[in-house]
Design an enzyme around this catalytic site. Sequence first.
Site, PDB file in Angstrom:
ATOM      1  N   HIS A 214       0.815  -1.220   0.000  1.00 47.33           N
ATOM      2  CA  HIS A 214       0.000   0.000   0.000  1.00 47.33           C
ATOM      3  C   HIS A 214       0.849   1.271   0.000  1.00 47.33           C
ATOM      4  CE1 HIS A 214      -3.469  -2.612   0.685  1.00 47.33           C
ATOM      5  NE2 HIS A 214      -4.135  -1.629   0.150  1.00 47.33           N
TER       6      HIS A 214
ATOM      7  N   ARG B 174     -10.688   5.507  -1.135  1.00 43.47           N
ATOM      8  CA  ARG B 174     -10.312   4.591  -0.048  1.00 43.47           C
ATOM      9  C   ARG B 174     -10.750   5.191   1.288  1.00 43.47           C
ATOM     10  NH1 ARG B 174      -5.697   4.832  -3.488  1.00 43.47           N
ATOM     11  NH2 ARG B 174      -5.347   2.862  -4.605  1.00 43.47           N
TER      12      ARG B 174
ATOM     13  N   ASN C 118      -5.387  -5.733  -7.979  1.00 44.52           N
ATOM     14  CA  ASN C 118      -4.253  -6.029  -7.099  1.00 44.52           C
ATOM     15  C   ASN C 118      -4.502  -7.300  -6.300  1.00 44.52           C
ATOM     16  OD1 ASN C 118      -3.501  -3.523  -8.036  1.00 44.52           O
ATOM     17  ND2 ASN C 118      -3.913  -2.453  -6.130  1.00 44.52           N
TER      18      ASN C 118
ATOM     19  N   ARG D 294       1.364 -10.089  -2.255  1.00 45.75           N
ATOM     20  CA  ARG D 294       1.852  -8.941  -3.017  1.00 45.75           C
ATOM     21  C   ARG D 294       2.755  -8.025  -2.225  1.00 45.75           C
ATOM     22  NH1 ARG D 294      -1.987  -4.377  -2.853  1.00 45.75           N
ATOM     23  NH2 ARG D 294      -3.829  -4.878  -1.635  1.00 45.75           N
TER      24      ARG D 294
ATOM     25  N   CYS E 298     -10.401  -0.828 -10.936  1.00 43.99           N
ATOM     26  CA  CYS E 298      -9.775   0.225 -10.143  1.00 43.99           C
ATOM     27  C   CYS E 298      -8.440  -0.215  -9.542  1.00 43.99           C
ATOM     28  CB  CYS E 298     -10.719   0.691  -9.029  1.00 43.99           C
ATOM     29  SG  CYS E 298     -11.213  -0.615  -7.895  1.00 43.99           S
TER      30      CYS E 298
END
Length: 761
Positions: free
Chosen positions: A363, A470, A628, A639, A676
Amino acid sequence: MLDSLRSIVQEVNTADHLQSVLDITVARVKDAMGTEVCSIYLRESTLGRYVFSATEGLNKNFVGKISMAPTEGLVGQVAAREEPLNLDNAEAHPKFLFMPGIGEERFSAFLGVPIIHQRKVLGVLVIQQQTRRRFDEDDEAFLVTISAQLAGVIAHAQATGLLVALDDRGERQGSAKFRGVAGAPGIAIGHAVVVAPTADLNSVPMRRSKDIEEELEFFHECLEAVREDIKALGRKLASRLAKEEQALFDVYLSMLADNALAAEVDERIRDGEWAQGALSKVILKHVRTFEMMEDAYLKERATDVKDLGRRVLAYLQAANNGPVDYPERTVLVGEELTASMLGEVPPENLVGLISVRGSSNSHVAILARSMGIPTVMGAVDLPFTQIEGSEIILDGYNGHVYFNPSAELLHRFQSIYEEELQFSKELEALKDEPCVTTDDYRLPLWVNTGLQADIARSLDRGAEGVGLFRTEVPFLLRERFPSEEEQRKIYREQLEAFAPMPVTMRTLDVGGDKSLPYFPIEEDNPFLGWRGIRVTLDHPEIFLVQVRAMMKANAGLGNLRMMLPMISSVPELEEALELIYRAHDELVEELGFELELPLIGVMVEVPAAVYQARQFAKRVGFLSVGSNDLTQYLLAVDRNNARVADIYQAFHPAVLQALQHVVRDGHAEGRKVGICGELAGEPGAAVLLMAMGYDVLSMNATTLPKVKSVIRNISMKRAKEILAHVMTMENAAEVREYINQSIEESSSQRLVKAMMAEPVL
């Protein structure tokens, strides 16, 4: 054998430099295995030759003076085959190479194993014996195990060794290159500022003391403060502890005495090191010493020493807790960077980020891309504590970090940086231009937001809406759950800024790698655990407050879209929808006027959602793929893990097929389907997504102009031809290469560079 293995690894971990690592390894392995020879041959990076680097049993005068080509000798055979070679008569092997002088002609038995780190052969570990025999399976297994355990230590020691020590004037004399993972594109040239968590002995940056006497006095003040704390703790617990247990506090005080640990720290400070760094090195050295002891009682004392060290370090850090002096071009470096660390640096000073942990889809990397800050993640071999204040070049395109670069390297990267600036200015002219292909196909480009600063940046780049707001960001920036009114104001600000354009707000998505400080979620496997909609359905009081705040904020505007994360089943979706409808009905009754029910959508980000996309589309107004997490779950790749970053492939055929499946099923129910995830912001991927039929692409504001530029220079017809060919391919590398070639045919060379964002050096 297991005890021997642990002992060797622990001792190697205490070594100060690469040669010590090698010397300790060969000596301890020789003793543990009862052989006559143990040697290490390390691969020299420039020519690829294997250098005779350490030995016990052969002629040490030749260490560092002889080497073999990659294909030469038994060592070359082990390295080339990347597997052990076990021989009872080494001289009889066709690959045997006689090396005059080192004395191995007396030894017949040979066992060599490769030392491999991150798929690269670093060298070969060899044991030899005069008696003609094959080493048994246990010997081979032990040597393979030792090699695997030591590979990371040797790689780190090699990397650390590249940072040449300070000279008499305290200036760096060497330069080095470290590899990581490309986190956010761009070039940054600046000075490293190392940030570390509080009281973390392993993350203290190496720094020179400005005033030795002042630093000594400061250290002893903090030391005395800890002594007083220990005494006070002893008095507090005196009535509850037995006499022998109370004696432990006396032991702590004796460790902190001026002639004990303190004396060693003093010595390092007098050599010019700052107190925090001196303390860290001394404490960690003693911790490792205790950990290596066989006696269980003494081994446990490592915990005591570590605890005392942290207490002193906490005082040192607290006293130094004034405003940090961030240089004009700050490259922020840390073991694991966080959003709050970024927030401490004045925006005008921050030019780059380097994180030892994490990957391009962590992130913090996503945040960096949205802010347009060049970033390198997963630089696992970077000795980050030793680069404080050093000049750094950060290549966010290729994931490289250059320490103390040469004048020539600086000039080359400065040229790339200036060309970047010029091209960005040219892209600004596209702000008010529509995203239309050469054959007039219109593709809306939206943005992903979360921070206040994202609003102006998004509008400046011509965003046509928000595909992902978010909502967890305001939650992360507080010390408690924000109230309904606090949330309403935040959401209203976003909705008003973009009105009448649509704003898609994702309901609270915490868990996985996003934990609220006041609502911690600790799990062994957080990405498959309690996260996203699972948390908010278990806590309807949190969910209902949030959706009420969203709908109140939307009053009179009507541009809100609400999106549900981590949905994996129809019952889960229906439960969430029931709560939203309930909140809406309650608000209408409470406010006394009709309140518009926003369009509700589902994020498709788990494999189950891919195959239930049609069922979801029947119940909601739109679908939006979170590429993602979808890629992570489809490929079973964390990830955030730098070790497997190269396996996280957004162009993997399975990912592309899943993306195609979702858009077909969504359209079959007459629903618009967007995406997105970060994939939408990659220009080459945007061409494929457009051809698949995605109705909207949402990305970080920084990449939007590049995506628009590429879309405006290609036809939909050509995009579909590219997609048709790509869907027949079997691996991600082929797909990426073909897309790049195809875009080059359709666009100018300048646009291909914008898409690939990868300078040729």
